[in-house]
Motif scaffolding. Structure first.
Motif, PDB file in Angstrom:
ATOM      1  N   LEU A  51       0.871  -1.180   0.000  1.00 60.86           N
ATOM      2  CA  LEU A  51       0.000   0.000   0.000  1.00 60.86           C
ATOM      3  C   LEU A  51       0.904   1.224   0.000  1.00 60.86           C
ATOM      4  O   LEU A  51       1.585   1.496   0.984  1.00 60.86           O
ATOM      5  N   GLU A  52       0.949   1.938  -1.123  1.00 62.21           N
ATOM      6  CA  GLU A  52       1.849   3.081  -1.243  1.00 62.21           C
ATOM      7  C   GLU A  52       1.230   4.141  -2.150  1.00 62.21           C
ATOM      8  O   GLU A  52       1.155   3.965  -3.368  1.00 62.21           O
ATOM      9  N   PRO A  53       0.771   5.253  -1.565  1.00 65.45           N
ATOM     10  CA  PRO A  53       0.123   6.295  -2.360  1.00 65.45           C
ATOM     11  C   PRO A  53       1.085   7.107  -3.220  1.00 65.45           C
ATOM     12  O   PRO A  53       0.651   7.784  -4.152  1.00 65.45           O
ATOM     13  N   ASN A  54       2.375   7.056  -2.901  1.00 65.47           N
ATOM     14  CA  ASN A  54       3.361   7.849  -3.640  1.00 65.47           C
ATOM     15  C   ASN A  54       3.808   7.083  -4.880  1.00 65.47           C
ATOM     16  O   ASN A  54       4.643   6.177  -4.806  1.00 65.47           O
ATOM     17  N   GLU A  55       3.277   7.476  -6.035  1.00 64.32           N
ATOM     18  CA  GLU A  55       3.559   6.751  -7.273  1.00 64.32           C
ATOM     19  C   GLU A  55       5.037   6.782  -7.654  1.00 64.32           C
ATOM     20  O   GLU A  55       5.519   5.912  -8.399  1.00 64.32           O
ATOM     21  N   HIS A  56       5.780   7.760  -7.135  1.00 65.47           N
ATOM     22  CA  HIS A  56       7.209   7.836  -7.433  1.00 65.47           C
ATOM     23  C   HIS A  56       7.984   6.674  -6.810  1.00 65.47           C
ATOM     24  O   HIS A  56       9.132   6.423  -7.193  1.00 65.47           O
ATOM     25  N   MET A  57       7.373   5.971  -5.866  1.00 67.41           N
ATOM     26  CA  MET A  57       8.017   4.844  -5.191  1.00 67.41           C
ATOM     27  C   MET A  57       7.741   3.503  -5.881  1.00 67.41           C
ATOM     28  O   MET A  57       8.402   2.502  -5.588  1.00 67.41           O
ATOM     29  N   HIS A  58       6.790   3.453  -6.778  1.00 69.97           N
ATOM     30  CA  HIS A  58       6.282   2.177  -7.271  1.00 69.97           C
ATOM     31  C   HIS A  58       7.305   1.359  -8.046  1.00 69.97           C
ATOM     32  O   HIS A  58       7.316   0.125  -7.963  1.00 69.97           O
ATOM     33  N   SER A  59       8.149   2.012  -8.816  1.00 69.12           N
ATOM     34  CA  SER A  59       9.128   1.247  -9.601  1.00 69.12           C
ATOM     35  C   SER A  59      10.111   0.516  -8.686  1.00 69.12           C
ATOM     36  O   SER A  59      10.499  -0.628  -8.966  1.00 69.12           O
ATOM     37  N   GLN A  60      10.504   1.155  -7.581  1.00 69.77           N
ATOM     38  CA  GLN A  60      11.418   0.502  -6.638  1.00 69.77           C
ATOM     39  C   GLN A  60      10.747  -0.687  -5.960  1.00 69.77           C
ATOM     40  O   GLN A  60      11.377  -1.725  -5.742  1.00 69.77           O
ATOM     41  N   ILE A  61       9.467  -0.536  -5.606  1.00 71.16           N
ATOM     42  CA  ILE A  61       8.744  -1.655  -4.984  1.00 71.16           C
ATOM     43  C   ILE A  61       8.667  -2.834  -5.943  1.00 71.16           C
ATOM     44  O   ILE A  61       8.948  -3.986  -5.572  1.00 71.16           O
ATOM     45  N   SER A  62       8.284  -2.574  -7.183  1.00 72.45           N
ATOM     46  CA  SER A  62       8.137  -3.643  -8.173  1.00 72.45           C
ATOM     47  C   SER A  62       9.451  -4.370  -8.413  1.00 72.45           C
ATOM     48  O   SER A  62       9.491  -5.601  -8.518  1.00 72.45           O
ATOM     49  N   ALA A  63      10.537  -3.607  -8.513  1.00 72.61           N
ATOM     50  CA  ALA A  63      11.842  -4.217  -8.756  1.00 72.61           C
ATOM     51  C   ALA A  63      12.268  -5.106  -7.597  1.00 72.61           C
ATOM     52  O   ALA A  63      12.752  -6.227  -7.790  1.00 72.61           O
ATOM     53  N   ARG A  64      12.064  -4.626  -6.366  1.00 69.82           N
ATOM     54  CA  ARG A  64      12.449  -5.417  -5.198  1.00 69.82           C
ATOM     55  C   ARG A  64      11.551  -6.645  -5.072  1.00 69.82           C
ATOM     56  O   ARG A  64      12.029  -7.738  -4.737  1.00 69.82           O
ATOM     57  N   ALA A  65      10.264  -6.494  -5.351  1.00 67.86           N
ATOM     58  CA  ALA A  65       9.346  -7.634  -5.280  1.00 67.86           C
ATOM     59  C   ALA A  65       9.725  -8.706  -6.296  1.00 67.86           C
ATOM     60  O   ALA A  65       9.737  -9.914  -5.982  1.00 67.86           O
ATOM     61  N   ALA A  66      10.051  -8.288  -7.510  1.00 63.59           N
ATOM     62  CA  ALA A  66      10.414  -9.244  -8.562  1.00 63.59           C
ATOM     63  C   ALA A  66      11.659 -10.031  -8.181  1.00 63.59           C
ATOM     64  O   ALA A  66      11.786 -11.224  -8.520  1.00 63.59           O
ATOM     65  N   LYS A  67      12.583  -9.381  -7.484  1.00 64.95           N
ATOM     66  CA  LYS A  67      13.805 -10.065  -7.050  1.00 64.95           C
ATOM     67  C   LYS A  67      13.490 -11.270  -6.177  1.00 64.95           C
ATOM     68  O   LYS A  67      14.219 -12.280  -6.194  1.00 64.95           O
ATOM     69  N   TYR A  68      12.387 -11.189  -5.430  1.00 67.08           N
ATOM     70  CA  TYR A  68      12.001 -12.280  -4.541  1.00 67.08           C
ATOM     71  C   TYR A  68      10.903 -13.169  -5.138  1.00 67.08           C
ATOM     72  O   TYR A  68      10.368 -14.040  -4.450  1.00 67.08           O
ATOM     73  N   GLY A  69      10.564 -12.933  -6.395  1.00 65.06           N
ATOM     74  CA  GLY A  69       9.595 -13.803  -7.063  1.00 65.06           C
ATOM     75  C   GLY A  69       8.150 -13.360  -6.956  1.00 65.06           C
ATOM     76  O   GLY A  69       7.248 -14.158  -7.237  1.00 65.06           O
ATOM     77  N   TYR A  70       7.899 -12.116  -6.573  1.00 67.32           N
ATOM     78  CA  TYR A  70       6.533 -11.600  -6.474  1.00 67.32           C
ATOM     79  C   TYR A  70       6.234 -10.737  -7.702  1.00 67.32           C
ATOM     80  O   TYR A  70       6.893  -9.715  -7.921  1.00 67.32           O
ATOM     81  N   THR A  71       5.261 -11.146  -8.480  1.00 67.22           N
ATOM     82  CA  THR A  71       4.864 -10.398  -9.665  1.00 67.22           C
ATOM     83  C   THR A  71       3.348 -10.430  -9.807  1.00 67.22           C
ATOM     84  O   THR A  71       2.682 -11.338  -9.282  1.00 67.22           O
ATOM     85  N   LYS A  72       2.818  -9.479 -10.541  1.00 68.20           N
ATOM     86  CA  LYS A  72       1.375  -9.459 -10.791  1.00 68.20           C
ATOM     87  C   LYS A  72       0.965 -10.638 -11.661  1.00 68.20           C
ATOM     88  O   LYS A  72      -0.160 -11.147 -11.539  1.00 68.20           O
ATOM     89  N   GLU A  73       1.853 -11.062 -12.536  1.00 68.68           N
ATOM     90  CA  GLU A  73       1.555 -12.209 -13.398  1.00 68.68           C
ATOM     91  C   GLU A  73       1.350 -13.486 -12.582  1.00 68.68           C
ATOM     92  O   GLU A  73       0.530 -14.340 -12.934  1.00 68.68           O
ATOM     93  N   LYS A  74       2.086 -13.629 -11.497  1.00 66.37           N
ATOM     94  CA  LYS A  74       1.937 -14.796 -10.624  1.00 66.37           C
ATOM     95  C   LYS A  74       0.789 -14.626  -9.629  1.00 66.37           C
ATOM     96  O   LYS A  74       0.483 -15.555  -8.880  1.00 66.37           O
ATOM     97  N   ASP A  75       0.183 -13.448  -9.633  1.00 68.96           N
ATOM     98  CA  ASP A  75      -0.925 -13.125  -8.727  1.00 68.96           C
ATOM     99  C   ASP A  75      -0.530 -13.237  -7.259  1.00 68.96           C
ATOM    100  O   ASP A  75      -1.356 -13.561  -6.403  1.00 68.96           O
ATOM    101  N   ASN A  76       0.742 -13.001  -6.979  1.00 72.90           N
ATOM    102  CA  ASN A  76       1.179 -12.982  -5.579  1.00 72.90           C
ATOM    103  C   ASN A  76       1.723 -11.613  -5.177  1.00 72.90           C
ATOM    104  O   ASN A  76       2.423 -11.480  -4.171  1.00 72.90           O
ATOM    105  N   PHE A  77       1.371 -10.587  -5.983  1.00 74.41           N
ATOM    106  CA  PHE A  77       1.897  -9.248  -5.743  1.00 74.41           C
ATOM    107  C   PHE A  77       0.935  -8.199  -6.286  1.00 74.41           C
ATOM    108  O   PHE A  77       0.313  -8.389  -7.330  1.00 74.41           O
ATOM    109  N   ASP A  78       0.835  -7.090  -5.523  1.00 73.40           N
ATOM    110  CA  ASP A  78       0.045  -5.961  -6.003  1.00 73.40           C
ATOM    111  C   ASP A  78       0.546  -4.692  -5.318  1.00 73.40           C
ATOM    112  O   ASP A  78       1.084  -4.747  -4.213  1.00 73.40           O
TER     113      ASP A  78
END
Length: 264
Positions: free
Chosen positions: A102-129
């Motif tokens: 949960l992050e309202p600051n859109e400027h942070m989203h790319s960093q969250i997505s990159a860190r999540a992907a490193k651990y295997g969390y992606t929207k395609e796998k439906d284990n990340f949002d």
């Protein structure tokens, strides 16, 4: 309090200005319509300073997070005010079903997505949002997570200091998102001090501090609001709260509390 502790916010404000002021002004000059949106200006400035600040802040809290997040987080995790997603670094991923930032600051989203992907969390796998709402927007959050009482672990790391209507927001998040009978909140927050002199200076600094740090308040008794928000399971130490102090008897402007509270 010692004078150096009373004046310590000046060092952080100076650093924030040195890191963020020039790129902030350049962005505003290029996009003058931002001047009509104070909240967007605040989030832009905070995102520019958070990039150089975040690693140091995370490092300073590492031991507290390792003792709080790693052994206890499980299931579906809702990370309140995810920032750059540093909570991901402390999760035991074998126990996590889904990570929701949960992050309202859109400027942070790319960093969250990159860190999540490193651990295997992606929207395609439906284990990340990533939910781009403020913590106070409870109706939208509930709809996005799939309904009430769907979260196993609510994680909040130095976030509730800046949410609007904090008591109402905290209670709504806990009651409406956490599963009853086992849903838990893990929190590490800087809070209002127990020392009267420190409390005074926290209140004095908060209006100025909040301008530079996206509405952050030094003087909220967040730990008390969490404790009083609902009924918790206190049997055999299931729910507990502890102090994370530093400095001379903890008499500094930032007084931390950690806790794990489990719903009855």
């Amino acid at each position: 309090m010692k004078l150096k502790d009373i004046l310590s916010p000046l060092l952080d404000i100076r650093a924030a200005l040195s890191f963020a002021l020039l790129p902030f002004l350049i962005t505003v000059i290029k996009n003058p319509f931002l001047l009509l949106h104070p909240s967007k200006l605040s989030r832009l400035f905070f995102s520019l300073l958070w990039t150089p600040f975040s690693e140091g802040v995370d490092s300073a809290a590492r031991s507290a997070k390792q003792g709080l997040v790693t052994p206890y987080a499980y299931g579906v995790v809702l990370d309140i005010g995810a920032g750059h997603g540093h909570t991901l670094d402390y999760l035991d991923h074998s126990r996590i079903k889904r990570y929701i930032a949960l992050e309202p600051n859109e400027h942070m989203h790319s960093q969250i997505s990159a860190r999540a992907a490193k651990y295997g969390y992606t929207k395609e796998k439906d284990n990340f949002d990533i939910i781009p709402f403020g913590a106070e927007e409870i109706e939208r959050i509930v709809m996005r997570i799939g309904g009430e009482h769907t979260i196993d672990t609510l994680a909040t790391i130095m976030t509730l200091c800046s949410v609007p209507s904090p008591q109402k927001t905290i209670q709504s998040l806990i009651i409406r998102t956490l599963k009853p009978r086992g849903g838990q909140i893990l929190f590490y927050e800087h809070v209002q001090s127990d020392w009267h002199d420190v409390k005074y200076w926290q209140s004095m600094w908060t209006p100025i501090w909040g301008i530079f740090f996206d509405g952050c308040s030094m003087n909220r008794p967040t730990h008390i609001w969490i404790r009083n928000s609902t009924e918790w399971n206190w049997d055999e130490g299931m729910s507990k709260m502890w102090t994370e102090e530093s400095g001379e008897s903890g008499r500094q402007l930032f007084s931390f509390r950690s806790g794990r509270f489990i719903r009855q």
